[in-house]
Scaffold this motif. Structure first.
Motif, mmCIF file in Angstrom:
data_model
loop_
_atom_site.group_PDB
_atom_site.id
_atom_site.type_symbol
_atom_site.label_atom_id
_atom_site.label_comp_id
_atom_site.label_asym_id
_atom_site.label_seq_id
_atom_site.Cartn_x
_atom_site.Cartn_y
_atom_site.Cartn_z
ATOM 1 N N PRO A 7 6.390 -0.814 -2.970
ATOM 2 C CA PRO A 7 4.950 -1.083 -2.914
ATOM 3 C C PRO A 7 4.207 -0.504 -4.123
ATOM 4 C CG PRO A 7 5.521 0.691 -1.398
ATOM 5 C CD PRO A 7 6.816 0.150 -1.939
ATOM 6 N N HIS A 8 4.860 0.344 -4.912
ATOM 7 C CA HIS A 8 4.173 0.941 -6.063
ATOM 8 C C HIS A 8 4.022 -0.070 -7.198
ATOM 9 C CE1 HIS A 8 4.273 3.985 -9.603
ATOM 10 N NE2 HIS A 8 3.018 3.792 -9.220
ATOM 11 N N ARG A 9 5.116 -0.478 -7.817
ATOM 12 C CA ARG A 9 5.036 -1.478 -8.888
ATOM 13 C C ARG A 9 6.055 -2.593 -8.728
ATOM 14 N NH1 ARG A 9 0.945 0.491 -9.121
ATOM 15 N NH2 ARG A 9 -0.239 1.395 -10.863
ATOM 16 N N GLU A 10 6.497 -2.806 -7.479
ATOM 17 C CA GLU A 10 7.308 -3.970 -7.107
ATOM 18 C C GLU A 10 8.737 -3.959 -7.645
ATOM 19 O OE1 GLU A 10 4.312 -7.437 -6.153
ATOM 20 O OE2 GLU A 10 4.404 -7.106 -8.329
ATOM 21 N N ALA A 11 9.249 -2.796 -8.005
ATOM 22 C CA ALA A 11 10.655 -2.740 -8.443
ATOM 23 C C ALA A 11 11.562 -3.030 -7.236
ATOM 24 C CB ALA A 11 10.965 -1.359 -9.018
ATOM 25 N N PRO A 60 14.254 2.965 -8.124
ATOM 26 C CA PRO A 60 14.791 3.301 -9.451
ATOM 27 C C PRO A 60 13.703 3.502 -10.507
ATOM 28 C CG PRO A 60 14.985 0.951 -9.071
ATOM 29 C CD PRO A 60 14.475 1.547 -7.786
ATOM 30 N N TYR A 61 12.446 3.105 -10.208
ATOM 31 C CA TYR A 61 11.419 3.077 -11.253
ATOM 32 C C TYR A 61 10.712 4.434 -11.367
ATOM 33 C CZ TYR A 61 8.023 0.431 -14.183
ATOM 34 O OH TYR A 61 7.248 -0.057 -15.203
ATOM 35 N N HIS A 62 10.102 4.935 -10.275
ATOM 36 C CA HIS A 62 9.389 6.215 -10.333
ATOM 37 C C HIS A 62 9.820 7.163 -9.221
ATOM 38 C CE1 HIS A 62 6.760 2.912 -11.823
ATOM 39 N NE2 HIS A 62 6.596 3.726 -12.861
HETATM 40 S S1 FES Z 1 7.907 0.890 -8.607
HETATM 41 FE FE1 FES Z 1 8.888 2.040 -7.104
HETATM 42 S S2 FES Z 1 8.319 4.049 -7.472
HETATM 43 FE FE2 FES Z 1 7.213 2.909 -8.928
#
Ligand code: FES
Ligand SMILES: [Fe+2]
Length: 327
Positions: free
Chosen positions: A55-59, A74-76
Motif C-alpha cells: 500500500p506504500h508505493r505498490e511494490a 522489498p522497497y522500503h
Molecule cells: S513500496 Fe512497500 S514499503 Fe514502500
C-alpha cells in the motif's frame, strides 16, 4: 468479450492455487481470478495471503522476504503479518503509529488435501468434499500445481467428457473404449453431481500398477461429478474392489490460463510407490493438456457458438449451473 475469470461471483468460492508443501518461508506469487497475490508461511505454520501490492508505493510483496513470520516489502521494508496488519514502518521507527490505511485485508486461506485454497471474498461454500480423505483405508497422493494455457471452463468440460477417450487417450487407456456412449442419467453422487458408468479400459503396462491387474483390458465402474464452480471428482472402482479416486482441480488464473493439479486417493495396501500407481494418470493428464492448449479462448457457457449432443449432457448441465451461479 467479457471476462469470466474476474466475475465477482467466483470470488466467493475456494480455489486451489498451490501445493501446501510448496509454500514455505519464501514468498510465492500466485495469480487467481485475474488478481495477483502473495502467499507465505509463518514459523508456526500459519499461511499468509495478501494482494501482491504494497500500500506504500505498490511494490510487489512477493519480491520481498519473510522475517519472523511477516512479509517484508522489498522497497522500503514495511512488514505485514498473516492477518494483514502492518506491524513495522522502518522509516517511522519502532513503536511509531502506523497509518490505518497501511493495514491490508487478509485473503481467506485454508489448507486441505495437501493444497492451499484461497477465497477472495466471503465464502458461500466449503472446499469440495472428498469423504475418502478421512478414511484410513485410503492413502492420498499429491502432485505439484502446474499452469495450463487454457481456460478453466475448457478443463472442466473435458474432465466431465468421456467421448474423447478413444481419441485423445488412445495412447494411454482409450484404445479399448467404445465410440458410442450409452444413455446415462445425471444425478446426485453424494456431494457431487454427475453420472456413473462402466467401461472396458485398456490396461497398458503404465497402468498395471494402478489397476493391480495384468490383463490386457480391465472393467472399470466409474463416476464423474462436479462441484461448482470448477471441481471435478472422478471415481474408478475395479472388480477387485480397488478404488482410485481423483480430484481434478482447475483454477482460473485469468481467462485463458489456469492452475491444474490432481489429487489421488486409493484403498490399496500402500505398498506400490505413488509414482507407479499414478503413471497412467500422469500420461492422461499430459494428453488432455496437449489437446486443450490447442483450443483457443474460453468455452461459451451458453449453447450459442458450440453444438452439444446427448453424450455431452454432463457438461451442458455443469455449464447451465455455472451460468446460474454467474447470473
Ligand atoms: S513500496 Fe512497500 S514499503 Fe514502500
Ligand atoms: Fe481426458
Amino acid at each position: 468479450m467479457t471476462s469470466f475469470a474476474t466475475h465477482p461471483a467466483l470470488r466467493h468460492y475456494w480455489h486451489a492455487v498451490a501445493r501446501g508443501s510448496g509454500v514455505t518461508a519464501s514468498p510465492v506469487a500466485v495469480r487467481l481470478l485475474g488478481t495477483d497475490l502473495v502467499l507465505w508461511r509463518a514459523e508456526d505454520g500459519q499461511l499468509g495471503a495478501l494482494v501482491d501490492r504494497c500500500p506504500h508505493r505498490e511494490a510487489p510483496l512477493s519480491a520481498g522476504s519473510v522475517r519472523r513470520g511477516c512479509i517484508e516489502c522489498p522497497y522500503h521494508g514495511w512488514q505485514f503479518d498473516v492477518s494483514g496488519t502492518c506491524v513495522l514502518v522502518p522509516s517511522s521507527g519502532p513503536g511509531a503509529p502506523v497509518p490505518p490505511k497501511a493495514h491490508q485485508p487478509p485473503v481467506h486461506v485454508t489448507e486441505r488435501y495437501g493444497l492451499v485454497w484461497l477465497c477472495l471474498d466471503d465464502p458461500v461454500a466449503g472446499v469440495p468434499e472428498i469423504s475418502q480423505d478421512a478414511d484410513p483405508a485410503f492413502r492420498r497422493i499429491n502432485f505439484d500445481v502446474d499452469v495450463w494455457h487454457t481456460a478453466a471452463t475448457r478443463m472442466v468440460d473435458n474432465f466431465l467428457d468421456i467421448t474423447h477417450f478413444p481419441y485423445v487417450h488412445r495412447a494411454s487407456f482409450g484404445s479399448a473404449a467404445q465410440l458410442e456412449v450409452p444413455h446415462f442419467e445425471l444425478g446426485d453422487l453424494g456431494d457431487w453431481y454427475g453420472y456413473a458408468y462402466s467401461v472396458t479400459a485398456a490396461n497398458p503396462a503404465a497402468g498395471t500398477a494402478a489397476s493391480g491387474q495384468t490383463t490386457s483390458t480391465v472393467q472399470r465402474h466409474m463416476s464423474s461429478g462436479f462441484a461448482l464452480p470448477f471441481a471435478v471428482r472422478s471415481t474408478i472402482e475395479y472388480e477387485t474392489g480397488l478404488q482410485h479416486i481423483l480430484l481434478l482441480v482447475s483454477t482460473p488464473r485469468d481467462d485463458d490460463s489456469s492452475w491444474f493439479t490432481f489429487v489421488v486417493w486409493r484403498n490399496d495396501d500402500f505398498s506400490v510407490p505413488a509414482d507407479d500407481v499414478t503413471r497412467l494418470d500422469r500420461m492422461i493428464e499430459a494428453e488432455d493438456k496437449r489437446m486443450l492448449e490447442k483450443v483457443g479462448g474460453t468455452l461459451p457457457l451458453d449453447n450459442v457458438g458450440v453444438v452439444s449432443v446427448q453424450a455431452d449432457k454432463a457438461s451442458v448441465e455443469w455449464r447451465r449451473q455455472l451460468r446460474a451461479l454467474l447470473a
